[in-house]
Design a protein around this motif. Structure first.
Motif, PDB file in Angstrom:
ATOM      1  N   ASN A   1       0.824  -1.213   0.000  1.00 55.35           N
ATOM      2  CA  ASN A   1       0.000   0.000   0.000  1.00 55.35           C
ATOM      3  C   ASN A   1       0.860   1.266   0.000  1.00 55.35           C
ATOM      4  O   ASN A   1       0.524   2.268  -0.646  1.00 55.35           O
ATOM      5  CB  ASN A   1      -0.934   0.002   1.210  1.00 55.35           C
ATOM      6  N   THR A   2       1.982   1.218   0.720  1.00 44.60           N
ATOM      7  CA  THR A   2       2.914   2.348   0.720  1.00 44.60           C
ATOM      8  C   THR A   2       3.474   2.568  -0.685  1.00 44.60           C
ATOM      9  O   THR A   2       3.592   3.705  -1.161  1.00 44.60           O
ATOM     10  CB  THR A   2       4.075   2.089   1.701  1.00 44.60           C
ATOM     11  N   ALA A   3       3.807   1.477  -1.355  1.00 39.41           N
ATOM     12  CA  ALA A   3       4.347   1.553  -2.716  1.00 39.41           C
ATOM     13  C   ALA A   3       3.337   2.175  -3.674  1.00 39.41           C
ATOM     14  O   ALA A   3       3.699   2.980  -4.544  1.00 39.41           O
ATOM     15  CB  ALA A   3       4.751   0.167  -3.198  1.00 39.41           C
ATOM     16  N   ILE A   4       2.073   1.818  -3.510  1.00 34.98           N
ATOM     17  CA  ILE A   4       1.015   2.375  -4.366  1.00 34.98           C
ATOM     18  C   ILE A   4       0.945   3.893  -4.197  1.00 34.98           C
ATOM     19  O   ILE A   4       0.835   4.642  -5.176  1.00 34.98           O
ATOM     20  CB  ILE A   4      -0.347   1.734  -4.036  1.00 34.98           C
TER      21      ILE A   4
ATOM     22  N   GLY B   1      11.221   5.304  -5.034  1.00 33.35           N
ATOM     23  CA  GLY B   1      10.733   4.891  -3.721  1.00 33.35           C
ATOM     24  C   GLY B   1       9.726   3.774  -3.852  1.00 33.35           C
ATOM     25  O   GLY B   1       9.738   2.799  -3.080  1.00 33.35           O
ATOM     26  N   ALA B   2       8.818   3.881  -4.837  1.00 32.84           N
ATOM     27  CA  ALA B   2       7.794   2.859  -5.060  1.00 32.84           C
ATOM     28  C   ALA B   2       8.429   1.540  -5.485  1.00 32.84           C
ATOM     29  O   ALA B   2       8.041   0.467  -5.007  1.00 32.84           O
ATOM     30  CB  ALA B   2       6.806   3.329  -6.125  1.00 32.84           C
ATOM     31  N   VAL B   3       9.407   1.616  -6.375  1.00 37.33           N
ATOM     32  CA  VAL B   3      10.096   0.400  -6.834  1.00 37.33           C
ATOM     33  C   VAL B   3      10.747  -0.316  -5.655  1.00 37.33           C
ATOM     34  O   VAL B   3      10.634  -1.540  -5.498  1.00 37.33           O
ATOM     35  CB  VAL B   3      11.155   0.747  -7.908  1.00 37.33           C
ATOM     36  N   ASN B   4      11.424   0.446  -4.807  1.00 38.05           N
ATOM     37  CA  ASN B   4      12.085  -0.158  -3.640  1.00 38.05           C
ATOM     38  C   ASN B   4      11.071  -0.796  -2.694  1.00 38.05           C
ATOM     39  O   ASN B   4      11.338  -1.843  -2.097  1.00 38.05           O
ATOM     40  CB  ASN B   4      12.912   0.895  -2.908  1.00 38.05           C
TER      41      ASN B   4
ATOM     42  N   LYS C   1       9.619  -4.046  -4.179  1.00 39.31           N
ATOM     43  CA  LYS C   1      10.599  -5.139  -4.095  1.00 39.31           C
ATOM     44  C   LYS C   1      10.574  -5.816  -2.723  1.00 39.31           C
ATOM     45  O   LYS C   1      11.054  -6.948  -2.575  1.00 39.31           O
ATOM     46  CB  LYS C   1      12.002  -4.609  -4.378  1.00 39.31           C
ATOM     47  N   LYS C   2      10.033  -5.147  -1.718  1.00 38.08           N
ATOM     48  CA  LYS C   2       9.987  -5.702  -0.360  1.00 38.08           C
ATOM     49  C   LYS C   2       8.743  -6.549  -0.103  1.00 38.08           C
ATOM     50  O   LYS C   2       8.625  -7.166   0.962  1.00 38.08           O
ATOM     51  CB  LYS C   2      10.052  -4.560   0.666  1.00 38.08           C
ATOM     52  N   VAL C   3       7.823  -6.581  -1.077  1.00 38.14           N
ATOM     53  CA  VAL C   3       6.631  -7.423  -0.923  1.00 38.14           C
ATOM     54  C   VAL C   3       7.083  -8.887  -0.904  1.00 38.14           C
ATOM     55  O   VAL C   3       7.823  -9.339  -1.783  1.00 38.14           O
ATOM     56  CB  VAL C   3       5.630  -7.177  -2.070  1.00 38.14           C
ATOM     57  N   ASP C   4       6.626  -9.632   0.121  1.00 38.85           N
ATOM     58  CA  ASP C   4       7.115 -10.994   0.343  1.00 38.85           C
ATOM     59  C   ASP C   4       6.551 -11.988  -0.676  1.00 38.85           C
ATOM     60  O   ASP C   4       5.402 -11.877  -1.109  1.00 38.85           O
ATOM     61  CB  ASP C   4       6.751 -11.445   1.760  1.00 38.85           C
ATOM     62  N   LYS C   5       7.387 -12.962  -1.042  1.00 40.46           N
ATOM     63  CA  LYS C   5       6.954 -14.000  -1.992  1.00 40.46           C
ATOM     64  C   LYS C   5       5.768 -14.792  -1.465  1.00 40.46           C
ATOM     65  O   LYS C   5       4.965 -15.313  -2.250  1.00 40.46           O
ATOM     66  CB  LYS C   5       8.107 -14.953  -2.293  1.00 40.46           C
TER      67      LYS C   5
ATOM     68  N   VAL D   1       7.214  -3.116 -10.454  1.00 38.70           N
ATOM     69  CA  VAL D   1       8.649  -2.786 -10.472  1.00 38.70           C
ATOM     70  C   VAL D   1       9.096  -2.508 -11.902  1.00 38.70           C
ATOM     71  O   VAL D   1       9.768  -1.509 -12.199  1.00 38.70           O
ATOM     72  CB  VAL D   1       9.491  -3.914  -9.851  1.00 38.70           C
ATOM     73  N   SER D   2       8.733  -3.398 -12.816  1.00 38.92           N
ATOM     74  CA  SER D   2       9.098  -3.237 -14.225  1.00 38.92           C
ATOM     75  C   SER D   2       8.443  -2.003 -14.839  1.00 38.92           C
ATOM     76  O   SER D   2       9.087  -1.202 -15.530  1.00 38.92           O
ATOM     77  CB  SER D   2       8.684  -4.492 -15.001  1.00 38.92           C
ATOM     78  N   GLU D   3       7.153  -1.836 -14.547  1.00 39.86           N
ATOM     79  CA  GLU D   3       6.394  -0.718 -15.115  1.00 39.86           C
ATOM     80  C   GLU D   3       6.929   0.634 -14.639  1.00 39.86           C
ATOM     81  O   GLU D   3       7.140   1.561 -15.446  1.00 39.86           O
ATOM     82  CB  GLU D   3       4.924  -0.870 -14.712  1.00 39.86           C
ATOM     83  N   LEU D   4       7.169   0.756 -13.336  1.00 39.85           N
ATOM     84  CA  LEU D   4       7.618   2.035 -12.786  1.00 39.85           C
ATOM     85  C   LEU D   4       9.058   2.349 -13.166  1.00 39.85           C
ATOM     86  O   LEU D   4       9.430   3.520 -13.318  1.00 39.85           O
ATOM     87  CB  LEU D   4       7.463   2.040 -11.264  1.00 39.85           C
TER      88      LEU D   4
END
Length: 310
Positions: free
Chosen positions: A85-88, A98-101, A104-108, A121-124
């Motif tokens: 949600n923070t990334a969004i 900041g959003a990309v980072n 990347k922290k979203v857990d598998k 990540v790719s889009e941004l």
């Protein structure tokens, strides 16, 4: 008879106990399963705090390591969802890095969001590169080379081999070199323009100098190179020579260059400008100026002695 009666009573007590024990166990198991089911539904609807509470309640009915693992997972999902949600929000505010980072922290193990996060990540990253490419090109067009370089550095931090950025970098380097060449050409042109290469230029330096102005103080300019007394008393001068009865000194500057306009003095090429004093039908020449070729430095000479003047 009495012993038989006691045995029957004992058997009845055991049977009743077993019935109650079975009922208790079945009821406890039922509650346990129902609680687990509710916890699973809470996880499905992303009510992770509620799920953790239910899992902990279930452990009161039965100790189960799998339930403990589910509690750990629910806590992980709480954190992962918050990160997503923070990334969004960061992406909405165009804080792409900041959003990309954060994505990347979203857990598998966060199966609902992990794939979405990777796509983001790719889009941004592409949007970030596009924005910085535009900034680099805009600043390059405005000759703001330092700013353009900052945009390119930002791109290379996330994609060191970006082809488009390398092309802009090459164009930037060419533009910087051209600017340096243009500055050098301009400086050379200005330097050449300041060089004293003609006798007329040397004459102007001499007669416009402070030293010459002191010399002709009190005299009035009558022609380009002739000066007379300010009251003009009995004085008449012309470029061709002296006329009239002079009662006071006058000055003329010899404006006919000798030796093609310059001489060699002290191993330097100089323009030689002679000063003539006129008075009482006499002309005395004993002073003059040297104007150094190219540099325009002015030297006053008097009977062979020279000093630099202004």
């Amino acid at each position: 008879m009495k012993n038989r009666k006691k045995l029957i009573i004992l058997i009845l007590i055991i049977i009743i106990g077993l019935i109650f024990a079975t009922f208790y166990y079945m009821n406890k198991s039922q509650v346990y399963n129902k609680t687990l089911s509710s916890a699973t539904k809470a996880v499905a609807t992303e009510e992770y705090d509620k799920a953790i509470t239910l899992y902990e309640e279930a452990l009161n009915y039965k100790k189960d390591s799998d339930v403990n693992k589910k509690i750990v997972l629910a806590n992980l999902l709480i954190k992962s969802k918050a990160t997503y949600n923070t990334a969004i929000k960061q992406a909405t505010n165009k804080d792409y890095i900041g959003a990309v980072n954060s994505f990347k922290k979203v857990d598998k193990q966060d199966t609902k969001r992990y794939s979405l996060a990777q796509n983001k990540v790719s889009e941004l990253t592409k949007l970030y590169i596009a924005d910085n490419l535009k900034g680099a090109n805009d600043n390059l067009s405005s000759s703001k080379f330092d700013e353009a370089n900052k945009y390119l550095d930002s791109i290379f931090k996330v994609d060191a081999n970006n082809v488009d950025a390398k092309i802009v970098k090459a164009n930037l380097e060419k533009a910087i070199q051209k600017q340096k060449d243009d500055v050098e050409i301009q400086a050379n042109a200005e330097s050449e323009a300041k060089k004293i290469t003609t006798f007329d230029q040397a004459m102007k330096i001499a007669i416009n100098s402070n030293d010459f102005k002191k010399m002709v103080k009190g005299l009035t300019k009558k022609t380009d190179t002739w000066y007379v007394r300010s009251d003009n008393t009995g004085v008449g001068l012309s470029p061709g020579g002296v006329i009239g009865n002079e009662k006071g000194p006058s000055i003329f500057v010899k404006d006919e260059p000798l030796n093609n306009g310059w001489s060699i003095v002290n191993n330097k090429n100089v323009f030689n400008i002679t000063i003539g004093y006129i008075g009482l039908h006499t002309t005395h020449i004993g002073q003059g100026y040297w104007v150094e070729y190219n540099t325009g430095k002015l030297f006053r000479w008097d009977n062979g002695q020279a000093k630099e003047v202004e």
